[in-house]
Motif scaffolding. Sequence first.
Motif, PDB file in Angstrom:
ATOM      1  N   GLY A   1       6.021   9.939  -9.368  1.00 42.70           N
ATOM      2  CA  GLY A   1       5.315   9.856 -10.634  1.00 42.70           C
ATOM      3  C   GLY A   1       4.108   8.951 -10.663  1.00 42.70           C
ATOM      4  N   PHE A   2       3.575   8.588  -9.491  1.00 42.68           N
ATOM      5  CA  PHE A   2       2.361   7.773  -9.451  1.00 42.68           C
ATOM      6  C   PHE A   2       1.140   8.686  -9.559  1.00 42.68           C
ATOM      7  N   SER A   3       0.072   8.175 -10.159  1.00 44.05           N
ATOM      8  CA  SER A   3      -1.106   9.007 -10.419  1.00 44.05           C
ATOM      9  C   SER A   3      -1.776   9.482  -9.135  1.00 44.05           C
ATOM     10  N   ASN A   4      -1.762   8.631  -8.109  1.00 46.63           N
ATOM     11  CA  ASN A   4      -2.313   9.039  -6.813  1.00 46.63           C
ATOM     12  C   ASN A   4      -1.778   8.105  -5.730  1.00 46.63           C
ATOM     13  N   SER A   5      -2.000   8.484  -4.466  1.00 49.59           N
ATOM     14  CA  SER A   5      -1.441   7.712  -3.352  1.00 49.59           C
ATOM     15  C   SER A   5      -2.122   6.357  -3.196  1.00 49.59           C
ATOM     16  N   HIS A   6      -3.404   6.257  -3.590  1.00 45.71           N
ATOM     17  CA  HIS A   6      -4.108   4.974  -3.483  1.00 45.71           C
ATOM     18  C   HIS A   6      -3.496   3.943  -4.427  1.00 45.71           C
ATOM     19  N   TYR A   7      -3.218   4.394  -5.653  1.00 47.56           N
ATOM     20  CA  TYR A   7      -2.596   3.493  -6.633  1.00 47.56           C
ATOM     21  C   TYR A   7      -1.203   3.081  -6.161  1.00 47.56           C
ATOM     22  N   PHE A   8      -0.447   4.052  -5.649  1.00 44.82           N
ATOM     23  CA  PHE A   8       0.892   3.766  -5.136  1.00 44.82           C
ATOM     24  C   PHE A   8       0.830   2.755  -3.990  1.00 44.82           C
ATOM     25  N   SER A   9      -0.097   2.957  -3.060  1.00 43.91           N
ATOM     26  CA  SER A   9      -0.215   2.067  -1.901  1.00 43.91           C
ATOM     27  C   SER A   9      -0.577   0.649  -2.323  1.00 43.91           C
ATOM     28  N   ARG A  10      -1.482   0.547  -3.305  1.00 39.61           N
ATOM     29  CA  ARG A  10      -1.898  -0.770  -3.780  1.00 39.61           C
ATOM     30  C   ARG A  10      -0.721  -1.523  -4.404  1.00 39.61           C
ATOM     31  N   LEU A  11       0.052  -0.828  -5.219  1.00 42.41           N
ATOM     32  CA  LEU A  11       1.224  -1.456  -5.842  1.00 42.41           C
ATOM     33  C   LEU A  11       2.279  -1.797  -4.798  1.00 42.41           C
ATOM     34  N   PHE A  12       2.475  -0.882  -3.863  1.00 36.36           N
ATOM     35  CA  PHE A  12       3.495  -1.093  -2.834  1.00 36.36           C
ATOM     36  C   PHE A  12       3.190  -2.364  -2.034  1.00 36.36           C
ATOM     37  N   LYS A  13       1.932  -2.543  -1.659  1.00 40.67           N
ATOM     38  CA  LYS A  13       1.563  -3.722  -0.889  1.00 40.67           C
ATOM     39  C   LYS A  13       1.702  -5.001  -1.717  1.00 40.67           C
ATOM     40  N   LYS A  14       1.365  -4.894  -2.997  1.00 39.36           N
ATOM     41  CA  LYS A  14       1.481  -6.060  -3.881  1.00 39.36           C
ATOM     42  C   LYS A  14       2.933  -6.517  -3.993  1.00 39.36           C
ATOM     43  N   ILE A  15       3.859  -5.544  -4.035  1.00 36.64           N
ATOM     44  CA  ILE A  15       5.275  -5.856  -4.225  1.00 36.64           C
ATOM     45  C   ILE A  15       5.964  -6.241  -2.913  1.00 36.64           C
ATOM     46  N   THR A  16       5.663  -5.520  -1.848  1.00 37.29           N
ATOM     47  CA  THR A  16       6.397  -5.735  -0.587  1.00 37.29           C
ATOM     48  C   THR A  16       5.649  -6.618   0.412  1.00 37.29           C
ATOM     49  N   GLY A  17       4.340  -6.759   0.241  1.00 43.58           N
ATOM     50  CA  GLY A  17       3.565  -7.569   1.174  1.00 43.58           C
ATOM     51  C   GLY A  17       3.010  -6.787   2.342  1.00 43.58           C
ATOM     52  N   CYS A  18       3.306  -5.484   2.381  1.00 38.96           N
ATOM     53  CA  CYS A  18       2.752  -4.643   3.446  1.00 38.96           C
ATOM     54  C   CYS A  18       2.444  -3.265   2.879  1.00 38.96           C
ATOM     55  N   SER A  19       1.598  -2.533   3.567  1.00 44.12           N
ATOM     56  CA  SER A  19       1.247  -1.191   3.102  1.00 44.12           C
ATOM     57  C   SER A  19       2.388  -0.224   3.394  1.00 44.12           C
ATOM     58  N   PRO A  20       2.415   0.949   2.735  1.00 44.02           N
ATOM     59  CA  PRO A  20       3.453   1.942   3.031  1.00 44.02           C
ATOM     60  C   PRO A  20       3.494   2.344   4.504  1.00 44.02           C
ATOM     61  N   ASN A  21       2.331   2.500   5.123  1.00 42.80           N
ATOM     62  CA  ASN A  21       2.310   2.880   6.542  1.00 42.80           C
ATOM     63  C   ASN A  21       2.861   1.779   7.432  1.00 42.80           C
ATOM     64  N   GLU A  22       2.538   0.522   7.118  1.00 44.48           N
ATOM     65  CA  GLU A  22       3.085  -0.608   7.878  1.00 44.48           C
ATOM     66  C   GLU A  22       4.605  -0.705   7.705  1.00 44.48           C
ATOM     67  N   PHE A  23       5.076  -0.392   6.480  1.00 48.20           N
ATOM     68  CA  PHE A  23       6.518  -0.427   6.212  1.00 48.20           C
ATOM     69  C   PHE A  23       7.220   0.700   6.979  1.00 48.20           C
ATOM     70  N   ARG A  24       6.553   1.849   7.055  1.00 46.28           N
ATOM     71  CA  ARG A  24       7.143   3.017   7.742  1.00 46.28           C
ATOM     72  C   ARG A  24       7.252   2.779   9.250  1.00 46.28           C
ATOM     73  N   ILE A  25       6.235   2.165   9.821  1.00 46.54           N
ATOM     74  CA  ILE A  25       6.251   1.909  11.269  1.00 46.54           C
ATOM     75  C   ILE A  25       6.127   0.395  11.476  1.00 46.54           C
ATOM     76  N   PRO A  26       7.244  -0.325  11.389  1.00 46.46           N
ATOM     77  CA  PRO A  26       7.167  -1.785  11.553  1.00 46.46           C
ATOM     78  C   PRO A  26       6.750  -2.165  12.962  1.00 46.46           C
ATOM     79  N   ASN A  27       6.045  -3.317  13.060  1.00 41.24           N
ATOM     80  CA  ASN A  27       5.598  -3.801  14.376  1.00 41.24           C
ATOM     81  C   ASN A  27       6.792  -4.256  15.215  1.00 41.24           C
TER      82      ASN A  27
END
Length: 299
Positions: free
Chosen positions: A273-299
């Motif tokens: 239900g997010f308006s777009n993936s950019h908005y989702f990614s920005r919120l995700f990083k703000k909350i988790t400290g990493c981007s969705p892609n970084e969370f998906r493939i951890p270092n």
Amino acid sequence: MGDKILKIGTVHQCNCCLGSKTLHPLVSVIDLSKADLSPHTDIKFGFYTLLLSECKCEAYAYGHQCYDFSDGTLVCLTPGESISMKAKNKRLPSKGWILAFHPDLICGTPLGLNIHNYTFFSYLPEEALHISQREKQIILEFLEKINQELQRCIDRHSKKIISKYIELLLDYCTRFYERQFITRNEANKKIVKGLSRLLDTHISTKAVQSTGMLSYEYCAKFLHLSPAYLNDLLIYETGKSFNEYIQFKRFEIAKDWLQNTDKPLNQIAEELGFSNSHYFSRLFKKITGCSPNEFRIPN
């Protein structure tokens, strides 16, 4: 067809209907043992009303049949609300008290500015406060203090003193409701689980894409609660308001999908239900400290 609603617009009218003297036009403490009303009448009050029943709670369909204590029941109503005396042959309790106070009494006072913070005024009658003997005694002591002040001649101090007594009484009611949330801990956990399942089902059926996240009011109705009660329950159980809990659930699901599915980022954002993936990614990083892609493939 049925009985008409008895509309009581003023404190003086309430005194007349319930057999009490008017000592102040904007506030009254009424002894219900002296009242005489039809047992099959709905009553609509045009002022704030605290209804304290000293009868055993088992006689009334209050509190979802969950009786923490049976020494009394407190129902709080905002101006314009009505209480039904028809359901299950209920009537005003033969023993109890009403504190009636008009909004004009608290206008310009600290209580008037903060009355909206006492969210229990927006609870359903079925979400009434079941009080212990000690809690009931505290409420009765405040009613007596208010009544004693009403016995005095009205002067320029009356409004200030009475409104402070009412404010302190409502603060104690807040404490008692918090105690009730604690004593209903197990029942409340089931409600939170029910809300979680409702949200999971809504998202898993892809309904969120066409209708958005479920509304506050819809979820409360589904769980047979008032929105205000559901929000307060969530705060006590999870530390999050309804909107914060919805956001928490969306990101918990997002984390699961990122790690356990190959769904593209734009699909995850859309399905949650997010308006777009950019908005989702920005919120995700703000909350988790990493981007969705970084969370998906951890270092």
